[in-house]
Design a protein around this motif. Structure first.
Motif, PDB file in Angstrom:
ATOM      1  N   UNK A 101      18.207  92.989  87.786  1.00  0.00           N
ATOM      2  CA  UNK A 101      17.349  91.904  87.658  1.00  0.00           C
ATOM      3  C   UNK A 101      16.303  91.946  86.661  1.00  0.00           C
ATOM      4  N   UNK A 102      15.744  90.771  85.959  1.00  0.00           N
ATOM      5  CA  UNK A 102      14.966  90.676  84.898  1.00  0.00           C
ATOM      6  C   UNK A 102      14.465  89.308  84.975  1.00  0.00           C
ATOM      7  N   UNK A 103      13.100  89.236  84.678  1.00  0.00           N
ATOM      8  CA  UNK A 103      12.325  87.737  84.778  1.00  0.00           C
ATOM      9  C   UNK A 103      11.128  87.693  83.645  1.00  0.00           C
ATOM     10  N   UNK A 104      11.508  86.443  83.153  1.00  0.00           N
ATOM     11  CA  UNK A 104      10.785  86.042  81.811  1.00  0.00           C
ATOM     12  C   UNK A 104       9.163  86.836  81.891  1.00  0.00           C
ATOM     13  N   UNK A 105       8.978  87.915  81.052  1.00  0.00           N
ATOM     14  CA  UNK A 105       7.598  88.363  81.165  1.00  0.00           C
ATOM     15  C   UNK A 105       6.152  87.503  81.559  1.00  0.00           C
ATOM     16  N   UNK A 106       6.496  86.340  80.947  1.00  0.00           N
ATOM     17  CA  UNK A 106       5.486  85.389  81.271  1.00  0.00           C
ATOM     18  C   UNK A 106       5.287  85.058  82.815  1.00  0.00           C
ATOM     19  N   UNK A 107       6.384  85.092  83.476  1.00  0.00           N
ATOM     20  CA  UNK A 107       6.368  85.121  84.822  1.00  0.00           C
ATOM     21  C   UNK A 107       5.961  86.324  85.608  1.00  0.00           C
ATOM     22  N   UNK A 108       5.928  87.305  85.219  1.00  0.00           N
ATOM     23  CA  UNK A 108       5.684  88.434  85.945  1.00  0.00           C
ATOM     24  C   UNK A 108       4.506  88.364  86.950  1.00  0.00           C
ATOM     25  N   UNK A 109       4.535  89.024  88.085  1.00  0.00           N
ATOM     26  CA  UNK A 109       3.386  89.434  88.979  1.00  0.00           C
ATOM     27  C   UNK A 109       3.247  87.939  89.796  1.00  0.00           C
ATOM     28  N   UNK A 110       4.309  87.260  89.932  1.00  0.00           N
ATOM     29  CA  UNK A 110       4.321  86.061  90.760  1.00  0.00           C
ATOM     30  C   UNK A 110       5.349  85.958  91.838  1.00  0.00           C
ATOM     31  N   UNK A 111       5.838  87.536  92.075  1.00  0.00           N
ATOM     32  CA  UNK A 111       6.768  87.252  93.179  1.00  0.00           C
ATOM     33  C   UNK A 111       8.019  86.828  93.097  1.00  0.00           C
ATOM     34  N   UNK A 112       8.558  86.472  91.672  1.00  0.00           N
ATOM     35  CA  UNK A 112       9.790  85.717  91.590  1.00  0.00           C
ATOM     36  C   UNK A 112      11.091  86.817  91.592  1.00  0.00           C
ATOM     37  N   UNK A 113      10.771  87.992  91.205  1.00  0.00           N
ATOM     38  CA  UNK A 113      11.728  89.011  91.239  1.00  0.00           C
ATOM     39  C   UNK A 113      11.931  89.542  92.755  1.00  0.00           C
ATOM     40  N   UNK A 114      10.958  89.520  93.492  1.00  0.00           N
ATOM     41  CA  UNK A 114      11.140  89.910  94.653  1.00  0.00           C
ATOM     42  C   UNK A 114      11.828  88.982  95.620  1.00  0.00           C
TER      43      UNK A 114
END
Length: 186
Positions: A101-114
């Motif tokens: 998995x990988x999420x746009x770094x600008x959207x980290x710490x928002x629970x999107x990956x989880x």
């Protein structure tokens, strides 16, 4: 008679829509793949050219679902691609896969990956009937290790010099979640 393609399942969560990649997702994925910080734990080099990301997205579109499958992680309301989740090294017959998995770094710490990984796990254990899902994570990737632990994965140990990236050998931490160990869905 030509073989019909297997339809790509769409997975829906409260905030996300996991869907098949489209060519329009290249710019969003390039935000991830061109970012050295986002890519520092991946086994592929940073994409310095958009063409590299175009080729990667085309591979995601053309994948063979019995061995690996990629979902674009998109916002439910806008359908804007934010990253990806996938299973790979698939052994559907032996009922096990690895995930990434990988999420746009600008959207980290928002629970999107989880949220996205959790939806993919539901598909893997439910629809595919898998017994084991594993994740290989760089020992220094603390956020990723915390994410899989939150989802119930157990660390099974360190794999020394498991992955060669360029001229460097890297260790991996092996995490796994068995169908029988999944947290309750009450």
């Amino acid at each position: 008679m030509a073989r019909q393609p297997i339809p790509h399942p769409i997975l829906v969560t409260a905030r996300l829509r996991l869907r098949q990649f489209r060519t329009e997702d290249v710019d969003a994925m390039h935000e991830c793949f061109a970012n050295p910080e986002a890519m520092r734990f991946w086994n592929t080099p940073v994409h310095t050219k958009r063409l590299e990301t175009e080729r990667a997205v085309q591979r995601f579109i053309d994948c063979t679902p019995s061995y690996y499958r990629f979902w674009a992680v998109a916002e439910a309301g806008t359908d804007r691609c934010l990253g990806l989740v996938n299973y790979h090294d698939g052994h559907i017959r032996s009922r096990r896969v690895a995930i990434g998995y990988i999420v746009d770094p600008a959207r980290h710490r928002q629970g999107i990956a989880a949220e996205a990984v959790s939806a993919m796990l539901e598909f893997c254990f439910g629809e595919l009937g898998l017994h084991r899902v594993q994740a290989l994570i760089h020992p220094d990737n603390t956020p990723s290790r915390a994410l899989v632990e939150k989802l119930g994965f157990r660390c099974e140990g360190r794999l020394r010099d498991n992955l060669r990236v360029g001229d460097e050998w890297r260790d991996d931490m092996l995490y796994a979640l068995l169908a029988t160990e999944r947290p309750s869905r009450a």
